[in-house]
Write an enzyme that holds these catalytic residues in place. Structure first.
Site, PDB file in Angstrom:
ATOM      1  N   ARG A  64       0.829  -1.220   0.000  1.00  0.00           N
ATOM      2  CA  ARG A  64       0.000   0.000   0.000  1.00  0.00           C
ATOM      3  C   ARG A  64       0.854   1.257   0.000  1.00  0.00           C
ATOM      4  O   ARG A  64       0.413   2.323  -0.433  1.00  0.00           O
ATOM      5  CB  ARG A  64      -0.983  -0.021   1.181  1.00  0.00           C
ATOM      6  CG  ARG A  64      -2.211  -0.832   0.865  1.00  0.00           C
ATOM      7  CD  ARG A  64      -2.907  -1.324   2.094  1.00  0.00           C
ATOM      8  NE  ARG A  64      -2.229  -2.466   2.658  1.00  0.00           N
ATOM      9  CZ  ARG A  64      -2.186  -2.782   3.928  1.00  0.00           C
ATOM     10  NH1 ARG A  64      -2.777  -2.037   4.806  1.00  0.00           N
ATOM     11  NH2 ARG A  64      -1.531  -3.846   4.331  1.00  0.00           N
ATOM     12  N   GLU A 101       6.394 -10.959  15.437  1.00  0.00           N
ATOM     13  CA  GLU A 101       5.952 -11.555  16.694  1.00  0.00           C
ATOM     14  C   GLU A 101       6.268 -13.055  16.671  1.00  0.00           C
ATOM     15  O   GLU A 101       6.794 -13.607  17.630  1.00  0.00           O
ATOM     16  CB  GLU A 101       4.452 -11.318  16.886  1.00  0.00           C
ATOM     17  CG  GLU A 101       4.033 -11.426  18.328  1.00  0.00           C
ATOM     18  CD  GLU A 101       2.538 -11.169  18.517  1.00  0.00           C
ATOM     19  OE1 GLU A 101       2.060 -11.443  19.617  1.00  0.00           O
ATOM     20  OE2 GLU A 101       1.877 -10.721  17.557  1.00  0.00           O
TER      21      GLU A 101
END
Ligand code: AMP
Length: 179
Positions: A64, A101
């Site tokens: 994006r 993560e």
């Protein structure tokens, strides 16, 4: 007008709960980009902010970031460079791995995309933990570029991304609470 420009930009961003996985509030800019006023306003805001900063290259983060970065590079009269996910760029690349993560991710840039000393503005749609932008900035510096700033439409302050990249000039247009 009852709303200022930033509130109007914010109101055009759609939130999709639990995408791409449970617990994530996805901040969806497709509703902003499809709006002629909204897309123009976003680019005009960035142009206003960076107009007097000499910028050789806008470095946009997949995917994006490409939409905003391309339009901004055109307006600033800068070159446009893509920082891409693994395996997408056809020529010789420099790469950086960074921690997620769970697991690692990779960002790649063409080795010849930046010349030493070139002034680079990093652009993406959203700043969350700052891990992606931090890695991209390091990669730009490995190529000899100078990071003159990092620009985002959206910041999620709770994730403290701005602190992670506080060694740079960081700019964003709107904020959302929560992760
Ligand atoms: P980070 O590396 O944690 O700063 O994550 C930033 C990247 O992940 C950007 O390229 C964003 O497009 C994407 N991203 C992270 N969180 C969200 C979210 N809540 N909504 C939309 N995109 C997100």
């Amino acid at each position: 007008d009852l709303m200022n420009g930033h509130d109007q930009i914010q109101s055009l961003i759609r939130t999709i709960p639990d995408f791409p996985k449970p617990g994530i509030q996805f901040r969806d800019i497709t509703t902003l980009l499809k709006d002629p006023w909204g897309f123009k306003r976003v680019i005009d805001e960035f142009v206003g902010h960076y107009r007097y900063s000499p910028i050789d290259k806008v470095v946009a983060i997949e995917s994006r970031g490409f939409v905003v970065g391309g339009a901004l590079a055109h307006h600033l009269g800068s070159g446009f460079v893509m920082a891409r996910k693994k395996g997408k760029l056809p020529g010789p690349v420099e790469r950086i791995e960074y921690q997620l993560e769970y697991g690692v991710d990779v960002i790649e840039m063409h080795k010849d995309s930046i010349r030493p000393g070139e002034r680079c503005l990093i652009v993406d749609d959203l700043l969350a933990t700052g891990g992606t932008c931090d890695a991209t900035c390091k990669l730009v510096e490995t190529l000899g570029g100078v990071v003159v700033g990092c620009a985002f439409i959206i910041c999620l302050p709770e994730l403290k991304g701005a602190e992670r990249i506080k060694r740079y000039d960081v700019h964003w247009l709107v904020e959302f609470e929560g992760e």
